[in-house]
Design an enzyme around this catalytic site. Structure first.
Site, PDB file in Angstrom:
ATOM      1  N   LYS A  22     -10.552   2.545  -1.253  1.00 46.04           N
ATOM      2  CA  LYS A  22      -9.914   2.021  -0.039  1.00 46.04           C
ATOM      3  C   LYS A  22      -8.912   3.024   0.542  1.00 46.04           C
ATOM      4  O   LYS A  22      -8.950   3.325   1.730  1.00 46.04           O
ATOM      5  CB  LYS A  22      -9.229   0.670  -0.323  1.00 46.04           C
ATOM      6  CG  LYS A  22     -10.212  -0.400  -0.788  1.00 46.04           C
ATOM      7  CD  LYS A  22      -9.557  -1.724  -1.047  1.00 46.04           C
ATOM      8  CE  LYS A  22      -8.546  -1.717  -2.177  1.00 46.04           C
ATOM      9  NZ  LYS A  22      -9.108  -1.348  -3.493  1.00 46.04           N
ATOM     10  N   THR A  23      -8.043   3.553  -0.325  1.00 45.96           N
ATOM     11  CA  THR A  23      -7.059   4.544   0.134  1.00 45.96           C
ATOM     12  C   THR A  23      -7.779   5.782   0.652  1.00 45.96           C
ATOM     13  O   THR A  23      -7.425   6.349   1.692  1.00 45.96           O
ATOM     14  CB  THR A  23      -6.121   4.946  -1.032  1.00 45.96           C
ATOM     15  OG1 THR A  23      -5.607   3.758  -1.616  1.00 45.96           O
ATOM     16  CG2 THR A  23      -5.000   5.840  -0.572  1.00 45.96           C
TER      17      THR A  23
ATOM     18  N   ASP B 192      -1.067  -0.530   1.847  1.00 46.07           N
ATOM     19  CA  ASP B 192      -1.838  -0.956   0.678  1.00 46.07           C
ATOM     20  C   ASP B 192      -1.273  -2.295   0.176  1.00 46.07           C
ATOM     21  O   ASP B 192      -0.110  -2.614   0.457  1.00 46.07           O
ATOM     22  CB  ASP B 192      -1.720   0.121  -0.419  1.00 46.07           C
ATOM     23  CG  ASP B 192      -2.878   0.060  -1.406  1.00 46.07           C
ATOM     24  OD1 ASP B 192      -3.782  -0.793  -1.215  1.00 46.07           O
ATOM     25  OD2 ASP B 192      -2.887   0.855  -2.358  1.00 46.07           O
TER      26      ASP B 192
ATOM     27  N   THR C 174      -6.889  -6.102  -2.641  1.00 40.70           N
ATOM     28  CA  THR C 174      -7.837  -6.487  -3.689  1.00 40.70           C
ATOM     29  C   THR C 174      -8.003  -8.006  -3.660  1.00 40.70           C
ATOM     30  O   THR C 174      -8.826  -8.553  -4.377  1.00 40.70           O
ATOM     31  CB  THR C 174      -7.285  -6.086  -5.067  1.00 40.70           C
ATOM     32  OG1 THR C 174      -5.927  -6.551  -5.146  1.00 40.70           O
ATOM     33  CG2 THR C 174      -7.302  -4.592  -5.277  1.00 40.70           C
TER      34      THR C 174
ATOM     35  N   ARG D  20     -13.097   5.799  -9.324  1.00 43.33           N
ATOM     36  CA  ARG D  20     -11.894   6.267 -10.030  1.00 43.33           C
ATOM     37  C   ARG D  20     -12.155   6.367 -11.526  1.00 43.33           C
ATOM     38  O   ARG D  20     -11.724   7.306 -12.190  1.00 43.33           O
ATOM     39  CB  ARG D  20     -10.705   5.342  -9.759  1.00 43.33           C
ATOM     40  CG  ARG D  20      -9.450   5.838 -10.476  1.00 43.33           C
ATOM     41  CD  ARG D  20      -8.254   4.972 -10.225  1.00 43.33           C
ATOM     42  NE  ARG D  20      -7.823   5.053  -8.840  1.00 43.33           N
ATOM     43  CZ  ARG D  20      -7.343   4.034  -8.152  1.00 43.33           C
ATOM     44  NH1 ARG D  20      -7.244   2.858  -8.717  1.00 43.33           N
ATOM     45  NH2 ARG D  20      -6.954   4.194  -6.905  1.00 43.33           N
TER      46      ARG D  20
HETATM   47  P1  ADP Z   1      -8.491   2.296  -4.106  1.00 41.76           P
HETATM   48  O1  ADP Z   1      -7.512   2.623  -3.002  1.00 41.76           O
HETATM   49  O2  ADP Z   1      -9.593   1.386  -3.646  1.00 41.76           O
HETATM   50  O3  ADP Z   1      -7.820   1.787  -5.346  1.00 41.76           O
HETATM   51  P2  ADP Z   1      -8.934   5.173  -4.157  1.00 41.76           P
HETATM   52  O4  ADP Z   1      -9.217   5.405  -2.718  1.00 41.76           O
HETATM   53  O5  ADP Z   1      -7.556   5.513  -4.635  1.00 41.76           O
HETATM   54  O6  ADP Z   1      -9.248   3.635  -4.531  1.00 41.76           O
HETATM   55  O7  ADP Z   1     -10.074   5.944  -4.973  1.00 41.76           O
HETATM   56  C1  ADP Z   1      -9.899   6.349  -6.308  1.00 41.76           C
HETATM   57  C2  ADP Z   1     -10.459   7.725  -6.544  1.00 41.76           C
HETATM   58  O8  ADP Z   1     -11.875   7.632  -6.587  1.00 41.76           O
HETATM   59  C3  ADP Z   1     -10.150   8.727  -5.429  1.00 41.76           C
HETATM   60  O9  ADP Z   1      -9.082   9.534  -5.761  1.00 41.76           O
HETATM   61  C4  ADP Z   1     -11.410   9.555  -5.285  1.00 41.76           C
HETATM   62  O10 ADP Z   1     -11.289  10.730  -6.061  1.00 41.76           O
HETATM   63  C5  ADP Z   1     -12.486   8.706  -5.890  1.00 41.76           C
HETATM   64  N1  ADP Z   1     -13.376   8.135  -4.864  1.00 41.76           N
HETATM   65  C6  ADP Z   1     -13.227   6.923  -4.269  1.00 41.76           C
HETATM   66  N2  ADP Z   1     -14.254   6.669  -3.450  1.00 41.76           N
HETATM   67  C7  ADP Z   1     -15.076   7.742  -3.525  1.00 41.76           C
HETATM   68  C8  ADP Z   1     -16.336   8.070  -2.906  1.00 41.76           C
HETATM   69  N3  ADP Z   1     -16.931   7.196  -2.087  1.00 41.76           N
HETATM   70  N4  ADP Z   1     -16.894   9.247  -3.187  1.00 41.76           N
HETATM   71  C9  ADP Z   1     -16.297  10.096  -4.042  1.00 41.76           C
HETATM   72  N5  ADP Z   1     -15.116   9.841  -4.678  1.00 41.76           N
HETATM   73  C10 ADP Z   1     -14.516   8.684  -4.421  1.00 41.76           C
END
Ligand code: ADP
Length: 343
Positions: A69-70, A114, A163, A222
């Protein structure tokens, strides 16, 4: 019995600030692997907004932790060639904290909040007007002299991530023009993420090994990245030039991650529901206390995957272990299991 202090090596909150993780984050849509439908739609909305010279409609991102998401919020800002400003709802304690962010936004900026489900009501009210009218209603003076003035802010795109979509108020949801729901990643996408990350980390990984990692990563980028880094450590320690499937097999077993990608704590959750609560139903709060985790960690990290993998079910009366869950632990469901599931 679970040891409360034990920390799993792949827990998402432990690696949020990992600097190497920054390097692995995709920056543009073409680098963002998986979530095909979402990307295609976003690509249309982004190019249309750019062509018109408008800011993109506010964007609501929903999905379990670690699914991107981030990353997607940053990708959107990069694609729009806009600034990216980031905060989390718990950090916005007072209305003036939000006003500080809003008044500093430049035209077209992407403002990412977030955990938007935990906004305080007074802050949420302020946000409504900012989202709808690009303005802030601010009270000046006190008592009979008090009056509200409207401060104009620059058109911006709010990206809210959560979430827990279920607890976001409907007035807030209705102000987002675009909603994207993240689903757990397909194996082929996770494999592609492993290969991309391995390249960026400058480590060699064999095809079978990448597949094995993808299978053990709970559908979560992640987690797959974190596991890849641990396997790099194991390979280096064993003097291997590349990560082989044998390195991954040994590594996963040392990390106590099983063939479904479950960690020790996941299995502990299943075991506790079965042994202490006869397979359920058990409420989330009671379960969280029993496993020594916060309810947030239980609901945001452990549960979504246990549910997706078909090991537990969420019923109105609480969590229940499925017969597949029993089978995974090598146990037989108790006789009245069927009665525990709600229609
Ligand atoms: P969330 O905000 O949903 O908790 P993040 O955006 O922080 O998740 O993603 C976690 C990590 O996973 C990121 O740092 C990135 O390295 C990896 N990641 C997330 N989505 C992808 C994607 N679609 N392709 C490649 N790497 C990804």
């Amino acid at each position: 019995m679970s040891s409360k202090k034990e920390v799993s090596p792949v827990r998402p909150e432990l690696i949020k600030d990992d600097t190497q993780d920054m390097a692995l984050r995709p920056r543009y849509l073409k680098e963002f692997l998986g979530q095909k439908g979402m990307k295609e739609n976003l690509s249309v909305f982004i190019s249309a907004a750019k062509e018109r010279g408008d800011s993109l409609d506010h964007l609501f991102l929903i999905g379990p932790a670690g699914l991107g998401k981030t990353t997607m919020a940053q990708v959107v800002a990069n694609e729009l060639e806009s600034g990216f400003i980031q905060t989390t709802a718990p950090a916005l304690e007072k209305p003036k904290d939000l006003v500080g962010f809003l008044t500093n936004l430049k035209k077209g900026d992407v403002f990412f909040i977030d955990e938007i489900h935990s906004l305080k009501p007074a802050i949420e009210e302020l946000l409504y007007i900012a989202m709808e009218d690009y303005g802030i209603d601010w009270v000046v003076g006190q008592g009979p002299m008090a009056r509200t003035i409207r401060i104009a802010i620059k058109p911006f795109t709010l990206v809210g991530a959560t979430t827990k979509a279920g607890v976001v108020s409907s007035p807030l949801i209705s102000r987002f023009g675009i909603t994207c729901r993240f689903s757990f990643y397909e194996l082929t996408d996770l494999e592609a993420i492993v290969h991309r990350s391995a390249k960026l980390l400058n480590v060699k990984i064999e095809k079978d090994a990448a597949m094995l990692l993808a299978k053990s990563s709970r559908g979560t980028p992640r987690v797959v990245n974190q596991l890849l880094k641990r396997m790099r450590d194991f390979a280096q320690y064993a003097g291997e030039v590349s990560i082989t499937s044998q390195v991954v097999k040994t590594g996963l077993s040392r990390l106590e991650i099983d063939e479904l990608g479950l960690e020790k704590q996941d299995r502990e959750i299943l075991k506790i529901i079965i042994e202490r609560y006869k397979g359920g139903p058990v409420g989330a709060e009671t379960l969280a206390i029993s496993i020594g985790e916060s309810i947030e960690t239980l609901e945001d990290y452990y549960e979504p995957y246990l549910i997706q993998a078909g090991l537990i079910q969420r019923t109105p009366r609480g969590r229940v272990v499925t017969s597949f869950g029993y089978g995974h632990l090598g146990l037989k469901p108790n006789n009245n299991e069927g009665q525990l599931f709600d229609e």
